[in-house]
Design a protein around this motif. Structure first.
Motif, PDB file in Angstrom:
ATOM      1  N   UNK A   1       5.375 -43.730  -9.310  1.00 18.62           N
ATOM      2  CA  UNK A   1       5.236 -42.796 -10.422  1.00 18.62           C
ATOM      3  C   UNK A   1       3.816 -42.252 -10.496  1.00 18.62           C
ATOM      4  N   UNK A   2       2.827 -43.126 -10.298  1.00 19.14           N
ATOM      5  CA  UNK A   2       1.423 -42.685 -10.317  1.00 19.14           C
ATOM      6  C   UNK A   2       1.162 -41.665  -9.221  1.00 19.14           C
ATOM      7  N   UNK A   3       1.670 -41.917  -8.030  1.00 19.07           N
ATOM      8  CA  UNK A   3       1.435 -41.006  -6.907  1.00 19.07           C
ATOM      9  C   UNK A   3       2.146 -39.672  -7.132  1.00 19.07           C
ATOM     10  N   UNK A   4       3.328 -39.721  -7.737  1.00 21.02           N
ATOM     11  CA  UNK A   4       4.033 -38.476  -8.035  1.00 21.02           C
ATOM     12  C   UNK A   4       3.253 -37.637  -9.040  1.00 21.02           C
ATOM     13  N   UNK A   5       2.682 -38.286 -10.042  1.00 17.39           N
ATOM     14  CA  UNK A   5       1.848 -37.579 -11.019  1.00 17.39           C
ATOM     15  C   UNK A   5       0.617 -36.997 -10.340  1.00 17.39           C
ATOM     16  N   UNK A   6      -0.009 -37.784  -9.451  1.00 17.20           N
ATOM     17  CA  UNK A   6      -1.167 -37.280  -8.704  1.00 17.20           C
ATOM     18  C   UNK A   6      -0.806 -36.024  -7.922  1.00 17.20           C
ATOM     19  N   UNK A   7       0.345 -36.081  -7.272  1.00 13.76           N
ATOM     20  CA  UNK A   7       0.795 -34.941  -6.462  1.00 13.76           C
ATOM     21  C   UNK A   7       1.027 -33.718  -7.340  1.00 13.76           C
ATOM     22  N   UNK A   8       1.628 -33.926  -8.510  1.00 14.18           N
ATOM     23  CA  UNK A   8       1.839 -32.808  -9.430  1.00 14.18           C
ATOM     24  C   UNK A   8       0.513 -32.181  -9.852  1.00 14.18           C
ATOM     25  N   UNK A   9      -0.451 -33.003 -10.255  1.00 17.04           N
ATOM     26  CA  UNK A   9      -1.736 -32.474 -10.717  1.00 17.04           C
ATOM     27  C   UNK A   9      -2.466 -31.718  -9.618  1.00 17.04           C
ATOM     28  N   UNK A  10      -2.345 -32.195  -8.390  1.00 19.55           N
ATOM     29  CA  UNK A  10      -2.946 -31.476  -7.264  1.00 19.55           C
ATOM     30  C   UNK A  10      -2.272 -30.117  -7.077  1.00 19.55           C
ATOM     31  N   UNK A  11      -0.939 -30.115  -7.133  1.00 14.50           N
ATOM     32  CA  UNK A  11      -0.198 -28.864  -6.950  1.00 14.50           C
ATOM     33  C   UNK A  11      -0.494 -27.888  -8.083  1.00 14.50           C
ATOM     34  N   UNK A  12      -0.672 -28.432  -9.299  1.00 12.00           N
ATOM     35  CA  UNK A  12      -0.887 -27.576 -10.462  1.00 12.00           C
ATOM     36  C   UNK A  12      -2.300 -27.017 -10.534  1.00 12.00           C
ATOM     37  N   UNK A  13      -3.302 -27.864 -10.285  1.00  9.63           N
ATOM     38  CA  UNK A  13      -4.672 -27.444 -10.510  1.00  9.63           C
ATOM     39  C   UNK A  13      -5.479 -27.193  -9.228  1.00  9.63           C
ATOM     40  N   UNK A  14      -4.964 -27.678  -8.114  1.00  9.79           N
ATOM     41  CA  UNK A  14      -5.645 -27.411  -6.846  1.00  9.79           C
ATOM     42  C   UNK A  14      -4.631 -26.946  -5.804  1.00  9.79           C
ATOM     43  N   UNK A  15      -3.926 -25.859  -6.102  1.00 11.07           N
ATOM     44  CA  UNK A  15      -2.898 -25.405  -5.158  1.00 11.07           C
ATOM     45  C   UNK A  15      -3.525 -24.895  -3.874  1.00 11.07           C
ATOM     46  N   UNK A  16      -2.806 -25.079  -2.788  1.00 11.67           N
ATOM     47  CA  UNK A  16      -3.278 -24.568  -1.502  1.00 11.67           C
ATOM     48  C   UNK A  16      -3.161 -23.041  -1.486  1.00 11.67           C
ATOM     49  N   UNK A  17      -4.185 -22.392  -1.007  1.00 13.40           N
ATOM     50  CA  UNK A  17      -4.171 -20.935  -0.886  1.00 13.40           C
ATOM     51  C   UNK A  17      -3.916 -20.494   0.554  1.00 13.40           C
ATOM     52  N   UNK A  18      -3.607 -21.458   1.409  1.00 15.13           N
ATOM     53  CA  UNK A  18      -3.489 -21.152   2.835  1.00 15.13           C
ATOM     54  C   UNK A  18      -2.410 -20.119   3.112  1.00 15.13           C
TER      55      UNK A  18
END
Length: 1019
Positions: A769-786
């Motif tokens: 659950x912690x890792x899923x939340x981490x992944x969400x926050x990365x996707x939300x606030x640090x999305x890849x622009x590639x």
């Protein structure tokens, strides 16, 4: 649902991290047992700031009984009444100081000044629930605590918890964080239990909403009790405070909503900008971990989904990443005996709750875990199938083989020809309606365009239409794009109808299985369902894209051909105001933008083209046409988009396809492409071949393209890495394109420097659950622009490549090499999110200037075909019809209108103008559209007493009388202020009746049945 026990409170109703840490310190240093559940509730209700101040006093004192001391201090906290801007809750105010009549020295008080905190709108129980004497054994004091003075807080909360949830939510929305306990009592709240939702909304807006919100935030649904989906939103600010919005009504529903119920799913939008300097966003992370209290319910983080470009188009200023919380606990009275699937004792942890949908923990990494779980968020149409009565066969994929008969592999895995496609028996396929798109069944409501007066009472309910479709009198959809949840499996792909299968059978290939069940927990029940995303439908009018024009131009299609297409489009666009046929085409092609085909219906009813509102609306659509043309959106005849699948007969050779259209299979050469392909070889030249044996599989089902299952590589994979899980392929048999286009070698994936950043699935559920939340926050606030960087860089470089002369051989080679690099980076980036890889566009591949037609700040004047198209469109100046003179059609004479109808609709029109103005102020495009639609629904229902004319119980004489009154009220207003756009009310609300009246009275002809898809095909 049962109340909480202590263990559930520690997990399900956690305190803010700062409070929890200080409480742990106190228990450890003072050798105290952790507080009981009821004490923790009080700390939650108090809010973070007050709880910390109370615990800081406890930390400094000697403590005999920790729980009693905390209760005593909370009960004696002295707080001024908060102002609206600083209230910690819309229904909680600080407890007043105790009135002491004791002669003993005054006790120490806690001074609390309220300010917005992270839990600004929520409470799980009342802080004043403690009554009577509190047993207290405090070594530092001997006085007996007094009974707290009644604040009404507990009563209001309990009363709120007796309302159905959508009413609770509306109160939380309209109060907007402002204090309302002083305005409404618990008795008054209970008095609204049984009033209609329409009346309830009016009362709540009057009491709270109009003083706290902007007018455009009002929810004026007239059909609250329809079966439309209720959407509940929570907006989280950068400071961590909450704001509720909704419930909004919608026509589609996700699998998650179907299983749990609309009111048990909370869509959470985190602020666009975070004030946190910590890259890990601890504040937002705590919200995800601890959950959100909505009244007396607790909602916890469950799943997120990146909507990509499509979601970004709806709301350009907000993130396309959507986050969903689900209800896990409730102490509301109304929930205690109500059925809720997660109230079962076997769903205590989030891990258990996830098992209800699929066994996603069996996938290899967290990125795939989140991607697979987001399948429950697809908007779908549920097939009425009991999967326990269906035979589900798992069959092998067909591997790709070279000329020696050896299986071809890439990165150690076999390449396959059947990626994403299986079979369904005809009887089951017939249970799926035709024309499903994004989970919504298109029932072509346009069918009553100009039907005869005598046909008004011959109504056919939508349900009856669907039932008739399932009787075997029609062909089933050829392809069904679906999501299936089955005994722990999550399956995604397409089903091809197969008449050879025995009844009640589906066949699934391994490539379609996205989640496999965990053998250790097969006895745990899951919700099994077959959900339809879309079907193979008749093709719409087909246009090019910027990428497709680039690739066609690279392949040899001359500029002259595109210029001719553009000139035809411009001539047609500007002839629409004088040609009924062209105007009708425009009205049909842009019908979804024009409030249910208003222009087409006006023309088909016989209304003259010079009618002022018709001319104005045509000019609006012409502006949209011009905008599309500037971006390279050109109509090319004899092209269409079709859903792809694998040849079930095995007859096609590797360079052949089978194309099935409305009139059956076609033959001859075709070009095949798939968006968003950017490689030179993404357009294939193939041979469309007739396969007699295909009919024994699909019968007369239509609209699909079949690819060969022979060769060393799937042709679909060669086209931008395509597969058959619902991908749409552009198919052209346009003779001009076939004459000029020369294909290039197919794209071959190159080794890339992809770096796996997603962690493997943890073995401990809490860590997952912690890792899923981490992944969400990365996707939300640090999305890849590639992906966007690679696409934009490719476009700029391709533009340059196409303008280089034949004498620039070396430079063209260099540019072509970089274009290939960007294509590979782009295709890596497309799958990066679900594969857990990190993709970067090197700086040397990023352009410093962009062609002017891309409309970027730093640009150069492009001479490419797209630059020429852009300039040519801009050179055309359209006529402004917004100031045209408004006049009335003589057919709608005012001598037949009752005075009472005119008076009534003058008042309604005044209200409409204000309501529509408020609706259009919404900054979110999707919410703006929904709000405007709701306003129109309201006034159509006032006229028809139904959704539209065809369902109306009123007599035609009554309807005609009021429709003509609406027409005159609207046009008188438009003539008074000289603005033709103000004529819209008449046609958007009373259009169906006005069309029919005009056709009968003015034209005098009998109407006929017609649907938009047929008109599109004919025109």
């Amino acid at each position: 649902m049962d109340g909480y026990d202590d263990a559930e409170l520690r997990v399900g109703l956690p305190l803010p991290r700062s409070v929890e840490n200080l409480l742990h310190k106190i228990c450890s240093e003072k050798n105290q047992s952790p507080p009981k559940a009821d004490v923790r509730r009080k700390l939650v209700v108090a809010g973070e700031k007050e709880a910390l101040q109370v615990l800081q006093i406890v930390d400094r004192d000697q403590v005999g009984n920790l729980s009693a001391y905390i209760v005593d201090l909370l009960g004696n906290s002295s707080s001024p009444s908060p102002s609206p801007s600083t209230s910690s809750s819309p229904f909680l105010s600080p407890s007043p100081s105790l009135s002491s009549s004791r002669s003993s020295p005054p006790r120490k008080r806690v001074s609390v000044s309220y300010s917005p905190t992270r839990r600004i709108y929520f409470s799980s129980t009342s802080a004043s629930e403690c009554s009577g004497s509190i047993p207290c054994s405090l070594s530092s004091r001997t006085e007996t605590p007094q009974k707290p003075r009644e604040t009404g807080q507990r009563e209001v909360l309990e009363a709120l918890g007796e309302l159905e949830f959508r009413r609770q939510f509306l109160i939380l929305n309209y109060s907007a964080g402002k204090e309302f306990r002083t305005v409404i009592t618990d008795e008054e709240i209970r008095s609204f239990k049984n009033v209609s939702m329409v009346e309830f909304e009016k009362q709540m807006w009057k009491r709270f909403g109009r003083n706290a919100l902007e007018p455009q935030d009002r929810l004026m649904h007239h059909d609250w009790d329809s079966r439309r989906t209720h959407l509940y939103y929570c907006h989280v600010s950068p400071e961590g405070s909450y704001r509720f919005k909704g419930p909004y009504l919608n026509s589609t529903r996700t699998h998650l909503q179907k299983v749990l119920g609309d009111d048990n799913v909370l869509m959470v939008k985190f602020a666009e900008e975070s004030t946190s300097r910590d890259p890990n966003y601890p504040g937002f992370r705590n919200i995800c971990k601890e959950g959100i209290l909505v009244g007396l319910r607790l909602y916890c983080y469950f799943v997120f989904k990146d909507g990509g470009k499509e979601e970004k188009k709806k709301s350009p200023t907000s993130s396309p990443v959507k986050c969903f919380f689900i209800r896990t606990h409730s102490t509301a009275h109304i929930d205690q005996n109500a059925s809720y699937i997660l109230s079962n004792g076997c769903y205590k942890t989030m891990f258990d709750r996830r098992l209800l949908f699929m066994h996603a923990h069996t996938v290899p990494n967290v990125a795939k875990f989140d991607a697979r779980f987001s399948l429950v968020l697809s908007k779908t149409h549920s097939m009425d199938i009991d999967l326990s009565q269906v035979r589900v066969d798992f069959i092998d994929d067909l591997p790709c083989k070279n000329e020696f008969g050896e299986i071809v592999k890439r990165d150690g895995e076999a390449l396959i020809h059947t990626d994403g496609t299986g079979y369904i028996s005809e009887d089951l396929a017939l249970l799926c309606p035709q024309n499903v798109h994004k989970g919504q069944y298109n029932n072509n409501k346009f069918s009553e365009i100009i039907q005869n007066h005598d046909e008004h009472d011959d109504k056919v309910e939508d349900g009856a239409k669907i039932e008739r479709q399932g009787t075997g009198t029609r062909e089933p959809p050829m392809l069904i794009q679906f999501r299936m949840f089955y005994n722990g499996y999550a399956v995604k792909g397409t089903f091809l109808v197969n008449k050879k299968l025995q009844g009640k059978t589906i066949q699934i290939r391994n490539s379609m299985v996205k989640v496999k069940p965990d053998p250790a927990i097969l006895d745990i029940k899951t919700v099994n369902s077959l959900e339809v995303v879309g079907t193979s439908n008749p093709p719409n009018r087909t246009y090019t894209s910027r990428n497709l024009i680039y690739l066609l131009s690279f392949g040899g299609v001359p500029h002259k051909y595109f210029e001719e297409l553009l000139d035809n489009a411009l001539r047609e666009a500007y002839a629409a105001s004088s040609s009924k046929r062209i105007a009708l085409k425009v009205g049909i092609n842009y019908g979804n933008m024009d409030n249910d085909f208003t222009i087409a219906r006006m023309i088909l009813a016989g209304i003259p083209l010079e009618e002022p509102y018709l001319q104005y609306r045509l000019s609006i659509l012409m502006k949209e046409e011009k905008k599309s043309l500037k971006g390279g959106k050109l109509y090319i005849p004899e092209c269409c988009y079709l859903m792809g699948t694998a040849d079930p007969t095995g007859k096609l050779e590797s360079d052949e396809v089978c194309v099935v259209l409305g009139n059956g299979q076609i033959s001859g050469k075709v070009l095949v492409y798939r968006n968003p392909g950017i490689h030179f070889g993404d357009i294939h030249l193939l041979k469309a071949t007739y396969i007699e044996e295909l009919e024994s599989f699909v019968g007369n089902a239509k609209y699909a393209i079949f690819f060969s299952i022979k060769g060393a590589r799937s042709v679909a994979d060669e086209i931008a890495g395509g597969d058959f899980d619902g991908d749409m392929y552009w198919v052209s048999r346009n003779p001009e394109l076939l004459k000029y286009f020369k294909p290039s070698k197919p794209w071959v994936p190159m080794p890339s420097a992809k770096k796996v950043v997603s962690k493997p699935i943890p073995s401990v559920p809490e860590e997952l659950e912690d890792e899923s939340i981490n992944h969400f926050l990365q996707a939300r606030f640090k999305p890849s622009k590639a992906m966007s960087e690679a696409a934009d860089s490719w476009s700029a470089l391709m533009d340059r490549y196409l303008t280089l002369g034949n004498d620039c051989v070396e430079e063209k080679k260099f540019v072509e090499k970089n274009l290939n690099k960007l294509a590979n980076i782009y295709y890596d980036a497309l799958d990066a999110a679900k594969n857990g890889t990190k993709v970067i566009v090197p700086g040397e591949l990023k352009p410093k200037l962009f062609p002017h037609h891309m409309e970027r700040p730093k640009s150069f004047e492009s001479k490419s075909i797209l630059g020429l198209i852009y300039d040519r469109v801009n050179s055309y100046k359209e006529e402004d019809y917004s100031k045209t003179e408004v006049w009335k059609l003589p057919c709608f004479g005012d001598d037949i209108i009752p005075e009472d109808s005119l008076k009534k609709w003058k008042e309604y029109h005044t209200n409409y103008k204000k309501e529509m103005c408020d609706a259009l102020k919404n900054k979110d495009n999707e919410l703006k559209t929904n709000a405007a639609d709701e306003v129109l629904r309201k006034y159509k229902k006032l006229l028809y007493e139904a959704e539209d004319l065809e369902e109306s119980p009123r007599s035609m004489e009554e309807i005609y009388s009021e429709a003509i009154a609406i027409y005159h009220v609207t046009y008188d207003h438009a003539m008074g202020n000289g603005s033709v756009k103000n004529c819209s009310f008449a046609w958007n609300v009373a259009g169906s009746a006005l069309f029919k009246f005009y056709a009968i009275k003015k034209i005098g002809e009998k109407a006929f049945f017609c649907v938009p898809s047929v008109l599109k095909e004919v025109l």
